[in-house]
Design an enzyme around this catalytic site. Structure first.
Site, mmCIF file in Angstrom:
data_model
loop_
_atom_site.group_PDB
_atom_site.id
_atom_site.type_symbol
_atom_site.label_atom_id
_atom_site.label_comp_id
_atom_site.label_asym_id
_atom_site.label_seq_id
_atom_site.Cartn_x
_atom_site.Cartn_y
_atom_site.Cartn_z
ATOM 1 N N ASP A 285 43.507 40.957 39.223
ATOM 2 C CA ASP A 285 42.839 41.400 40.456
ATOM 3 C C ASP A 285 43.427 40.800 41.729
ATOM 4 O O ASP A 285 42.808 40.849 42.777
ATOM 5 C CB ASP A 285 41.327 41.110 40.357
ATOM 6 C CG ASP A 285 40.930 39.810 41.007
ATOM 7 O OD1 ASP A 285 41.659 38.823 40.852
ATOM 8 O OD2 ASP A 285 39.890 39.800 41.678
ATOM 9 N N GLU A 286 44.623 40.264 41.626
ATOM 10 C CA GLU A 286 45.133 39.468 42.745
ATOM 11 C C GLU A 286 46.658 39.583 42.829
ATOM 12 O O GLU A 286 47.337 39.510 41.809
ATOM 13 C CB GLU A 286 44.734 38.037 42.409
ATOM 14 C CG GLU A 286 44.912 37.022 43.412
ATOM 15 C CD GLU A 286 44.607 35.644 42.811
ATOM 16 O OE1 GLU A 286 45.172 34.703 43.330
ATOM 17 O OE2 GLU A 286 43.844 35.517 41.827
HETATM 18 N N1 DCP Z 1 37.798 35.858 35.550
HETATM 19 C C1 DCP Z 1 37.477 35.365 34.278
HETATM 20 N N2 DCP Z 1 37.186 34.027 34.121
HETATM 21 C C2 DCP Z 1 37.221 33.169 35.192
HETATM 22 C C3 DCP Z 1 37.558 33.658 36.479
HETATM 23 C C4 DCP Z 1 37.845 35.010 36.615
HETATM 24 O O1 DCP Z 1 37.455 36.138 33.325
HETATM 25 N N3 DCP Z 1 36.937 31.871 35.018
HETATM 26 C C5 DCP Z 1 38.083 37.306 35.712
HETATM 27 C C6 DCP Z 1 36.872 38.068 36.122
HETATM 28 C C7 DCP Z 1 37.094 38.423 37.547
HETATM 29 C C8 DCP Z 1 38.603 38.439 37.685
HETATM 30 O O2 DCP Z 1 39.075 37.537 36.680
HETATM 31 O O3 DCP Z 1 36.476 39.656 37.892
HETATM 32 C C9 DCP Z 1 39.082 38.016 39.058
HETATM 33 O O4 DCP Z 1 38.754 36.653 39.335
HETATM 34 P P1 DCP Z 1 38.286 36.177 40.778
HETATM 35 O O5 DCP Z 1 38.282 34.693 40.750
HETATM 36 O O6 DCP Z 1 39.048 36.883 41.844
HETATM 37 O O7 DCP Z 1 36.759 36.625 40.800
HETATM 38 P P2 DCP Z 1 36.099 37.983 41.223
HETATM 39 O O8 DCP Z 1 37.097 39.024 41.589
HETATM 40 O O9 DCP Z 1 35.163 38.390 40.117
HETATM 41 O O10 DCP Z 1 35.209 37.574 42.458
HETATM 42 P P3 DCP Z 1 35.630 37.369 43.981
HETATM 43 O O11 DCP Z 1 34.927 38.473 44.726
HETATM 44 O O12 DCP Z 1 35.106 36.025 44.352
HETATM 45 O O13 DCP Z 1 37.118 37.485 44.038
HETATM 46 MG MG MG Z 2 38.627 38.637 42.949
#
Ligand code: DCP
Ligand code: MG
Length: 365
Positions: free
Chosen positions: A119-120
């Site tokens: 996602d990044e």
């Molecule tokens: N992820 C995971 N375990 C973690 C951290 C993240 O499986 N310890 C996965 C789920 C997230 C994705 O990776 O959806 C992207 O991580 P992010 O840290 O960018 O988190 P999000 O996209 O969910 O939230 P944000 O809106 O804070 O970016």
């Molecule tokens: Mg994210």
């Protein structure tokens, strides 16, 4: 007493060299699930293991975050914090597909894209005729329009700043940091925000009275070196002043291979630990071999029943992807932990210090 304004008197050259955009999807897995199932929208949604299992939270919606639910938290704890949460199992195949759709959008702006996770990604848009901030706005709007998902963006003179910036106006927000503002932008940030500073280093730095980047910015380099050594001090001083010369690596070689397993029931006997380590090591070895890679550093990760975690690693003199070797070193490393006496919920094996297997063979032939 140790004040120094001479470390970076004017604007550092490297800050004028690049324009970097960092794109990060907003609560990615949860947003995808809510997009594809409208009945989940607006609810506290958790993507991860079942609450009555031993799984963990991968991510959750902002409604669930209000209750204190976070990534990597045990699902059972998440359920306690947010009893009304709806749990959904992750669908990695789908997330991978969407990740490649996002990538297709990014490619319209540059070929210099470094994906960090599903996602990044970083983009180097230095050569693009549009303003970097305009590119960031367009990318987020296109992701929303074409994929019905929201993303946030950070724009800055390097990867360090762009990444921190993308988090600032989340969700669905953009933050732009111009080169002249680099040091001021960093000043009020806790040192922990710098990629590479984990909880252990954060604690060590705080024992020297250093908590924020500004605490480091005002120190004389010589004083810092006395406390922390030359290499680390140089790195830390640069980062705290917003300096980061790492290039966007479009064809990034994987830096590590790893595999971990959470057990349905804690394991205690050393025989079982060793058996599981051999099994996990075989998986890591097989993915190294499939990619034609080998590594020099073997790491072991253990999470005990009480969630306390330890890691141990050993570096060998040559690159290897041999399953027996990875297993034997992992087992050896486990012998130096509480494995065998303290119940274990998770074991992981990793190999880093990666190089192409073929290059290694050539070296010996
Ligand atoms: N992820 C995971 N375990 C973690 C951290 C993240 O499986 N310890 C996965 C789920 C997230 C994705 O990776 O959806 C992207 O991580 P992010 O840290 O960018 O988190 P999000 O996209 O969910 O939230 P944000 O809106 O804070 O970016
Ligand atoms: Mg994210």
């Amino acid at each position: 007493m140790h004040e120094n304004k001479e470390n970076y008197p004017n604007i550092h050259n490297s800050l004028l060299k690049r324009k970097i955009v960092h794109i990060d999807m907003d609560c990615f897995y949860a947003a995808v699930e809510a997009r594809d199932n409208p009945s989940l929208r607006g609810l506290p949604l958790i993507v991860g293991g079942e609450p009555n299992s031993r799984g963990v939270v991968a991510t959750c919606s902002y409604e669930a975050r209000k209750f204190g639910v976070r990534s990597a938290m045990a699902s059972s704890q998440a359920k306690r914090l947010c009893p009304n949460a709806i749990f959904v199992k992750p669908n990695f195949k789908k997330y991978k597909l969407i990740s490649s759709q996002v990538r297709t959008i990014l490619k319209r702006y540059t070929a210099s894209i470094e994906p960090v996770s599903l996602d990044e990604a970083y983009l180097d848009v230095t050569e693009h005729k549009l303003y970097a901030s305009k590119i960031a706005v367009q990318i987020c709007a296109t992701i929303k329009h074409e994929l019905q998902l929201s993303a946030s963006a950070g724009v800055g003179p390097n990867k360090l700043i762009a990444k921190i910036a993308s988090d600032i106006n989340k969700p669905n927000g953009i933050k732009v940091v111009v080169p002249e503002a680099a040091a001021a932008f960093m000043a009020d940030l806790p040192l922990r925000k710098i990629g590479g500073i984990g909880p252990v280093m954060e604690k060590k730095l705080s024992s020297f009275g250093l908590q924020y980047c500004k605490d480091v910015q005002i120190l004389k380099k010589a004083y810092l070196i006395e406390c922390l050594g030359e290499r680390f001090s140089t790195w830390l001083l640069e980062r705290c002043n917003g300096i980061d010369e790492r290039a966007v690596e479009a064809t990034r070689i994987r830096k590590s291979f790893s595999c971990e397993d959470t057990f349905a029931k804690d394991i205690v006997s050393l025989d079982q630990v060793n058996f599981e380590l051999s099994r996990i090591a075989a998986k890591v070895s097989s993915s190294l071999q499939k990619s034609g890679m080998a590594g020099k550093t073997i790491s072991l990760k253990i999470k005990y029943y009480d969630f306390k975690q330890v890691t141990r690693s050993r570096t060998i003199e040559y690159h290897s992807n041999c399953p027996e070797l990875i297993a034997n070193i992992s087992i050896d490393l486990a012998a130096k932990t509480e494995a065998g006496t303290k119940p274990i919920r998770l074991l992981g094996v990793g190999v880093s210090g990666i190089n192409k297997e073929k290059e290694q063979k050539d070296l010996f032939s």
